[in-house]
Design a protein around this motif. Structure first.
Motif, PDB file in Angstrom:
ATOM      1  N   ASN A 190       8.547   0.898  73.934  1.00 37.81           N
ATOM      2  CA  ASN A 190       9.413   0.409  75.003  1.00 37.81           C
ATOM      3  C   ASN A 190      10.702  -0.176  74.428  1.00 37.81           C
ATOM      4  N   GLY A 191      10.621  -0.833  73.290  1.00 37.66           N
ATOM      5  CA  GLY A 191      11.822  -1.335  72.631  1.00 37.66           C
ATOM      6  C   GLY A 191      12.758  -0.206  72.244  1.00 37.66           C
ATOM      7  N   LEU A 192      12.195   0.882  71.750  1.00 40.32           N
ATOM      8  CA  LEU A 192      13.009   2.052  71.414  1.00 40.32           C
ATOM      9  C   LEU A 192      13.629   2.662  72.672  1.00 40.32           C
ATOM     10  N   ALA A 193      12.849   2.683  73.761  1.00 38.08           N
ATOM     11  CA  ALA A 193      13.359   3.228  75.025  1.00 38.08           C
ATOM     12  C   ALA A 193      14.513   2.374  75.543  1.00 38.08           C
ATOM     13  N   GLU A 194      14.407   1.056  75.411  1.00 32.86           N
ATOM     14  CA  GLU A 194      15.489   0.175  75.860  1.00 32.86           C
ATOM     15  C   GLU A 194      16.764   0.440  75.058  1.00 32.86           C
ATOM     16  N   HIS A 195      16.609   0.724  73.773  1.00 27.11           N
ATOM     17  CA  HIS A 195      17.755   1.074  72.929  1.00 27.11           C
ATOM     18  C   HIS A 195      18.405   2.358  73.451  1.00 27.11           C
ATOM     19  N   ASP A 196      17.593   3.359  73.747  1.00 28.11           N
ATOM     20  CA  ASP A 196      18.111   4.601  74.336  1.00 28.11           C
ATOM     21  C   ASP A 196      18.893   4.306  75.609  1.00 28.11           C
TER      22      ASP A 196
END
Length: 155
Positions: free
Chosen positions: A135-141
């Motif tokens: 989810n942290g990676l998705a927020e970065h995206d």
């Protein structure tokens, strides 16, 4: 598929569709900076590729083992190199590579069993669940895609 996994899988599918849609933007828009002194659309998309490769090669294979996670790359160096590369290659090549690598990441995420999504991981000194990591990676995206959408919609 468990709800958290489905959310992450859905996010990755949408990112592939979004980046694929960037074939339609003009070369001028593709090369346009997000703001004064900021990266271009090309550089933003290009910098996501090596991070996806890192997750594929240096995170997912180690997440559920007793092995130490490999050290992450130095962010500034990786980002600068990937920005330089995408500045100097054709739009179609950057988009094609993003779609390919992100599709591989999507497949790898899809292969993670449902019962793993609530397990706690140790990444560096941080304890978190698998969902929280992705989810942290998705927020970065989403942060970067919002920037790209603002440029694309105004041009």
């Amino acid at each position: 598929m468990n709800e958290r996994k489905a959310e992450i899988v859905g996010h990755h599918r949408k990112t592939i569709e979004f980046v694929h849609s960037l074939h339609e933007v003009s070369e001028e828009t593709w090369r346009m900076e997000l703001g004064a002194g900021q990266w271009s659309v090309a550089e933003v998309i290009g910098h996501l590729i090596p991070w996806d490769e890192f997750v594929l090669q240096k995170r997912i294979p180690y997440l559920f083992t007793n092995e130490q996670l490999p050290k992450g790359p130095e962010a500034t160096t990786l980002n600068n190199a990937s920005a330089f590369k995408s500045r100097n290659e054709e739009k179609s090549a950057t988009i094609r590579q993003f779609v390919s690598v992100r599709s591989n990441l999507l497949n790898a995420i899809h292969e993670i069993s449902n019962n793993r999504w609530k397990e706690e991981l140790l990444i560096g000194q941080t304890r978190l669940q698998l969902y929280d990591y992705f989810n942290g990676l998705a927020e970065h995206d989403l942060h970067h895609f919002a920037q790209v959408k603002r440029v694309v919609q105004h041009n």
